[in-house]
Design an enzyme around this catalytic site. Structure first.
Site, short mmCIF file in Angstrom:
data_model
loop_
_atom_site.label_atom_id
_atom_site.label_comp_id
_atom_site.label_asym_id
_atom_site.label_seq_id
_atom_site.Cartn_x
_atom_site.Cartn_y
_atom_site.Cartn_z
N ARG A 183 0.84 -1.21 0.00
CA ARG A 183 0.00 0.00 0.00
C ARG A 183 0.88 1.26 0.00
O ARG A 183 0.55 2.27 -0.59
CB ARG A 183 -0.97 0.00 1.19
CG ARG A 183 -1.77 1.29 1.31
CD ARG A 183 -3.08 1.17 2.09
NE ARG A 183 -3.02 0.30 3.24
CZ ARG A 183 -2.39 0.59 4.40
NH1 ARG A 183 -1.79 1.75 4.55
NH2 ARG A 183 -2.38 -0.28 5.40
N TYR B 255 -16.37 16.04 -16.10
CA TYR B 255 -16.86 14.66 -16.13
C TYR B 255 -17.93 14.52 -15.04
O TYR B 255 -17.74 15.00 -13.92
CB TYR B 255 -15.69 13.70 -15.91
CG TYR B 255 -16.14 12.30 -15.58
CD1 TYR B 255 -17.00 11.61 -16.44
CD2 TYR B 255 -15.76 11.67 -14.40
CE1 TYR B 255 -17.45 10.33 -16.14
CE2 TYR B 255 -16.20 10.39 -14.08
CZ TYR B 255 -17.05 9.73 -14.96
OH TYR B 255 -17.51 8.48 -14.65
N ASP C 5 -7.12 18.46 -14.90
CA ASP C 5 -7.43 17.10 -15.35
C ASP C 5 -7.03 17.03 -16.82
O ASP C 5 -7.68 17.62 -17.68
CB ASP C 5 -8.93 16.84 -15.13
CG ASP C 5 -9.36 15.44 -15.57
OD1 ASP C 5 -8.66 14.84 -16.40
OD2 ASP C 5 -10.41 14.97 -15.10
N LYS D 37 -8.02 5.84 -19.44
CA LYS D 37 -8.28 6.31 -20.80
C LYS D 37 -7.02 6.19 -21.68
O LYS D 37 -6.50 5.12 -21.85
CB LYS D 37 -8.81 7.73 -20.76
CG LYS D 37 -9.87 7.96 -19.68
CD LYS D 37 -11.12 7.13 -19.92
CE LYS D 37 -12.24 7.56 -19.01
NZ LYS D 37 -12.69 6.57 -18.05
O1 P1T Z 1 -13.28 6.42 -14.36
P1 P1T Z 1 -12.10 6.95 -13.62
O2 P1T Z 1 -10.82 6.30 -13.97
O3 P1T Z 1 -12.34 7.00 -12.13
O4 P1T Z 1 -11.87 8.48 -14.09
C1 P1T Z 1 -12.80 9.49 -13.85
C2 P1T Z 1 -12.64 10.57 -14.90
C3 P1T Z 1 -11.97 11.73 -14.57
N1 P1T Z 1 -11.77 12.73 -15.47
C4 P1T Z 1 -12.25 12.62 -16.73
C5 P1T Z 1 -12.03 13.74 -17.69
C6 P1T Z 1 -12.93 11.48 -17.13
O5 P1T Z 1 -13.37 11.41 -18.40
C7 P1T Z 1 -13.16 10.43 -16.18
C8 P1T Z 1 -13.93 9.20 -16.54
N2 P1T Z 1 -14.75 9.37 -17.66
C9 P1T Z 1 -15.58 8.42 -18.20
C10 P1T Z 1 -15.73 7.19 -17.69
C11 P1T Z 1 -16.29 8.84 -19.41
O6 P1T Z 1 -16.79 8.00 -20.18
O7 P1T Z 1 -16.37 10.05 -19.64
#
Ligand code: P1T
Length: 389
Positions: free
Chosen positions: A56, A108, A180, A205
């Site tokens: 961790r 998001y 972000d 992503k």
């Molecule tokens: O899903 P996660 O890895 O927790 O990430 C969240 C997140 C944060 N910032 C942006 C710009 C994002 O697009 C996302 C996650 N977005 C999607 C799942 C989507 O389909 O837009």
């Protein structure tokens, strides 16, 4: 976990070598997946390797990824989390009741949900503002303002925020500035170089790039902030596991190649959509007509593979009919993988934003978002053509 040695390399070299070294015990070229929760100690409090006592706190596969993340974002410290939202949550835990956070108004849906629901009773006050209205943005700043949070480009409306201009203001007011960078990736945009203090990624992503892992990242350029965030992460626990760390690290090694093709295909898809009689507005920062095209040219090296659009009819049914007819594009949440995905923000990724708020910022019921993949562009365009027929 410092990353100075590779800072002089060009980006395409950093994606492969940045922060990396061959495994000292075996010479393995890729870091092994250290699938272990704990590490041997010679004597109580004396692990064999002082960097590793419990996964961790630190794990060698995660360290390899964290060093790569710091390298490609031009930071000094990277931290890998079990999701993008876990990364955001870790940063937010640095703030306390009475603090104020100013966030871009287009975010998001899950980030918006965290800010407005999970932190609702924390005593932290959130302001949502179009960061391009500098007057309004500055009028919200007061002595309690501790963080400015932007996505640029935003999800799903592809709005941009001028990172350099915002950084001048946050610096002058001693406010932390987080970007972000999920949509742009460090291939297109380097927020830390432009004055931001923290870069956040949904590594789910483009960084991992193959739609096979949920992961998040924070990267900073200040060692003390990095240490503070690492303590927060270690003490609360949302770390990325060794196998998932390996998958993200492997993804990063082809980030530059994939992004190049995402950008090329993105432009071709945009050209097609922009001249289609059924399409009303195409949201893509590479279009000269895009309201933030000048900012995009200034801070991004290309325009990426994310595209949103609306229909001339304005009808939700038309967008649903289109999405149901797609054959090469897959209807699914998420983005940034090798395969092309299509999404209906109002019904899917941004459904957690209240309807009136969605309408206010422009997430209409006929809005479609495409993550243009790296397939052959002709097949993608044929698919769009038949789905719009
Ligand atoms: O899903 P996660 O890895 O927790 O990430 C969240 C997140 C944060 N910032 C942006 C710009 C994002 O697009 C996302 C996650 N977005 C999607 C799942 C989507 O389909 O837009």
């Amino acid at each position: 976990m410092k990353n100075k040695k590779y800072s002089a390399m060009k980006f395409n070299t950093k994606t492969i070598h940045g922060g990396q070294h061959h495994d000292p015990s075996t010479g393995a070229v890729m870091p092994p997946v250290y699938q272990t929760s704990t590490f041997v100690q010679k004597s109580p409090g004396q692990p064999i390797n002082p960097d590793y006592e419990y996964s961790r706190a630190a794990n060698p596969t995660r360290s390899a990824l964290e060093n790569a993340l710091a390298s490609i974002e031009n930071g000094v410290r990277g931290l890998a989390f079990s999701s993008g939202l876990a990364a955001t949550d870790c940063l937010l835990r640095s703030f306390k009741a009475g603090d104020e956070i100013i966030a871009m108004d287009d975010l998001y849906g899950g980030t918006y949900r965290m800010f407005t629901k999970i932190y609702k009773d924390s005593g932290i006050k959130f302001h949502f503002v179009d960061m391009n209205d500098m007057g309004k943005f500055q009028s919200l700043i007061n002595k309690n303002t501790k963080l400015v949070w932007v996505e640029t480009p935003t999800n799903p409306l592809m709005k941009l925020a001028d990172i350099q201009e915002i950084a001048k203001i946050t610096k002058a007011n001693n406010i932390l500035f987080a970007v972000d960078n999920t949509f742009a990736t460090p291939y297109l945009q380097n927020p830390l170089d432009l004055g931001a203090d923290v870069v956040m990624h949904s590594a789910t992503k483009y960084l991992s790039g193959h739609s096979d892992v949920i992961a998040g990242a924070l990267i900073v350029k200040d060692e003390a902030l990095g240490e503070q965030l690492h303590f927060q992460q270690f003490a609360t626990g949302a770390t990325l596991g060794p196998m998932d760390s390996f998958l993200v690290l492997r993804g990063i090694k082809t980030l530059h190649l994939r992004m190049q093709r995402h950008c090329e295909n993105g432009v071709k898809v945009v050209e097609f959509l922009n001249s289609h009689p059924k399409i009303k507005t195409v949201y893509y920062p590479g279009l000269e007509s895009h309201p933030f095209h000048e900012i995009a040219k200034k801070q991004m090296s290309d325009f990426g593979g994310m595209v949103s659009f609306t229909f001339v009819s304005g009808k939700k049914e038309d967008s649903i009919d289109f999405l149901e007819k797609l054959k090469v594009f897959t209807l699914a949440e998420s983005l940034g993988g090798v395969e092309s995905l299509a999404n209906h923000p109002a019904l899917m990724t941004h459904a957690s934003i209240p309807e009136d708020k969605r309408k206010e910022i422009g997430i209409t019921d006929d809005l479609v978002r495409l993550s243009v993949g790296i397939e052959d562009a002709e097949d993608l365009i044929e698919d769009l053509k038949q789905a719009l027929a």
